[in-house]
Design a protein around this motif. Structure first.
Motif, short mmCIF file in Angstrom:
data_model
loop_
_atom_site.label_atom_id
_atom_site.label_comp_id
_atom_site.label_asym_id
_atom_site.label_seq_id
_atom_site.Cartn_x
_atom_site.Cartn_y
_atom_site.Cartn_z
N ILE A 53 47.04 48.67 47.01
CA ILE A 53 45.54 49.60 46.40
C ILE A 53 44.41 49.25 47.60
O ILE A 53 43.89 50.07 47.87
N ARG A 54 44.26 47.88 47.92
CA ARG A 54 43.23 47.41 48.62
C ARG A 54 43.37 47.91 50.00
O ARG A 54 42.45 48.25 50.66
N GLN A 55 44.60 47.94 50.47
CA GLN A 55 44.83 48.30 51.96
C GLN A 55 44.51 49.70 52.19
O GLN A 55 44.03 50.29 53.11
N GLU A 56 44.73 50.62 50.91
CA GLU A 56 44.27 52.09 50.87
C GLU A 56 42.67 52.04 50.81
O GLU A 56 42.20 53.44 50.70
N GLY A 57 41.81 51.20 50.72
CA GLY A 57 40.58 51.31 50.38
C GLY A 57 40.02 51.21 49.00
O GLY A 57 38.82 51.30 48.84
N GLY A 58 40.84 50.86 47.94
CA GLY A 58 40.27 50.68 46.90
C GLY A 58 40.18 49.44 46.51
O GLY A 58 40.27 48.28 47.00
N THR A 59 39.49 49.03 45.22
CA THR A 59 39.08 47.71 44.69
C THR A 59 40.04 47.39 43.57
O THR A 59 40.01 48.33 42.65
N CYS A 60 40.91 46.43 43.76
CA CYS A 60 42.02 46.07 42.98
C CYS A 60 42.19 44.67 42.91
O CYS A 60 42.29 43.95 43.90
N LEU A 61 42.21 43.83 41.76
CA LEU A 61 42.54 42.30 41.36
C LEU A 61 43.79 42.38 40.78
O LEU A 61 43.84 42.96 39.65
N ALA A 62 44.66 41.59 40.99
CA ALA A 62 45.94 41.34 40.50
C ALA A 62 45.72 40.41 39.39
O ALA A 62 45.19 39.32 39.62
N TYR A 63 46.35 40.70 38.20
CA TYR A 63 46.26 39.61 37.16
C TYR A 63 47.56 39.62 36.46
O TYR A 63 47.68 40.16 35.37
N PRO A 64 48.61 38.82 37.06
CA PRO A 64 49.92 39.01 36.51
C PRO A 64 50.03 38.02 35.02
O PRO A 64 49.30 37.15 35.03
N GLY A 65 50.88 38.28 34.36
CA GLY A 65 51.06 37.59 33.17
C GLY A 65 51.76 38.51 32.00
O GLY A 65 52.00 39.77 32.28
N ASP A 66 52.04 37.95 30.94
CA ASP A 66 52.50 38.51 29.76
C ASP A 66 51.62 39.39 28.84
O ASP A 66 51.01 38.68 28.08
N ALA A 67 51.47 40.69 28.80
CA ALA A 67 50.67 41.64 28.16
C ALA A 67 50.98 41.59 26.57
O ALA A 67 50.54 42.31 25.86
N SER A 68 52.09 40.74 26.38
CA SER A 68 52.40 40.92 24.95
C SER A 68 51.65 39.42 24.14
O SER A 68 51.82 39.34 22.71
#
Length: 257
Positions: A53-68
């Motif tokens: 997404i960043r390479q396409e010009g967007g603003t995006c931050l990854a936040y991996p983890g358990d969404a439960s």
């Protein structure tokens, strides 16, 4: 660069977005100007998706983890605030499907399905709504349901129960969220072409045959519906569930080979 500024000055959190429907939603939000916090349980997928997404010009931050995990959910919301200053759009896309015969379904699988699909979605909604309420400027929350929350499907008793429950949650929370200018809706995808489903060579032929529109959905079909429900164009829509299935629930033939 983003293709439009529809979501300029918006901050979105999307769970389960390392690939498939979640990634398509996060990607399109970023293309249209939103800053996106992208979550996935798989650390590698989350980081790769955010980088794309960043390479396409967007603003995006990854936040991996358990969404439960409720503690992780709180941390995720606070990370979005720390990174982007506010939170205006939340899409609870993370979920798990575990097929199994009802008579043999085990408690461990049941708890996994309930934990992510219901506990995760409920407490993400709660944390996001608290933040939006404190901001005082409204917001949009979207839950990810399924056509099997409307029609029976073999082997999916537990999963189907969670999806029907999420639609009721969206309806019920109109009472709590509307006074704060927060909309909440659900999208119910039908058969959709993702990295997981296309691994099955019978998937496209079967679902093309039994879907009135003649094909399964693409991830962009679902993302388009999701973006509409969190857009300014849908500001008077809340407590609703939008089925995106090419007409399958109107006739509901089972997916047999």
């Amino acid at each position: 660069m983003p293709q439009s500024n529809t979501y300029q000055h918006q901050v979105a959190l999307v769970t389960g977005a390392g690939q498939g429907i979640g990634f398509a939603i996060a990607r399109e939000l970023a293309r249209q100007g939103a800053a996106v916090l992208l979550n996935d349980l798989d650390h590698t997928l989350a980081k790769q998706a955010a980088e794309t997404i960043r390479q396409e010009g967007g603003t995006c931050l990854a936040y991996p983890g358990d969404a439960s995990d409720v503690t992780f959910i709180a941390d995720m919301v606070q990370t979005a605030i720390a990174a982007f200053g506010k939170l205006t759009i939340v899409i609870a896309n993370a979920g798990i499907t575990i097929f199994g015969d009802f008579f043999d379904y085990n408690p461990e699988d049941f708890e996994r399905v309930m934990g992510l699909n219901l506990r995760g979605s409920f407490f993400l909604t709660q944390a996001a709504a608290r933040q939006m309420r404190s901001q005082g400027s409204g917001g949009s929350i979207l839950l990810m349901s399924s056509v099997v929350g409307h029609q029976a499907h073999p082997g999916l008793a537990a999963y189907s129960m969670t999806k029907a429950a999420l639609e009721m949650l969206a309806k019920n929370l109109v009472l709590d969220l509307s006074p704060h200018g927060i909309s909440i809706n659900a999208v119910a995808p039908g058969a959709t072409l993702t990295e997981r489903t296309t691994d099955d060579p019978t998937y496209i032929p079967i679902w093309s045959r039994i879907t009135p529109m003649g094909r399964p959905a693409t991830v962009d079909d679902i993302a388009n519906a999701a973006l509409f429900l969190v857009s300014p164009q849908s500001r008077h829509i809340t407590g609703q569930s939008l089925i995106v299935d090419g007409g399958w629930t109107a006739v509901s033939p089972p997916p047999v080979a």
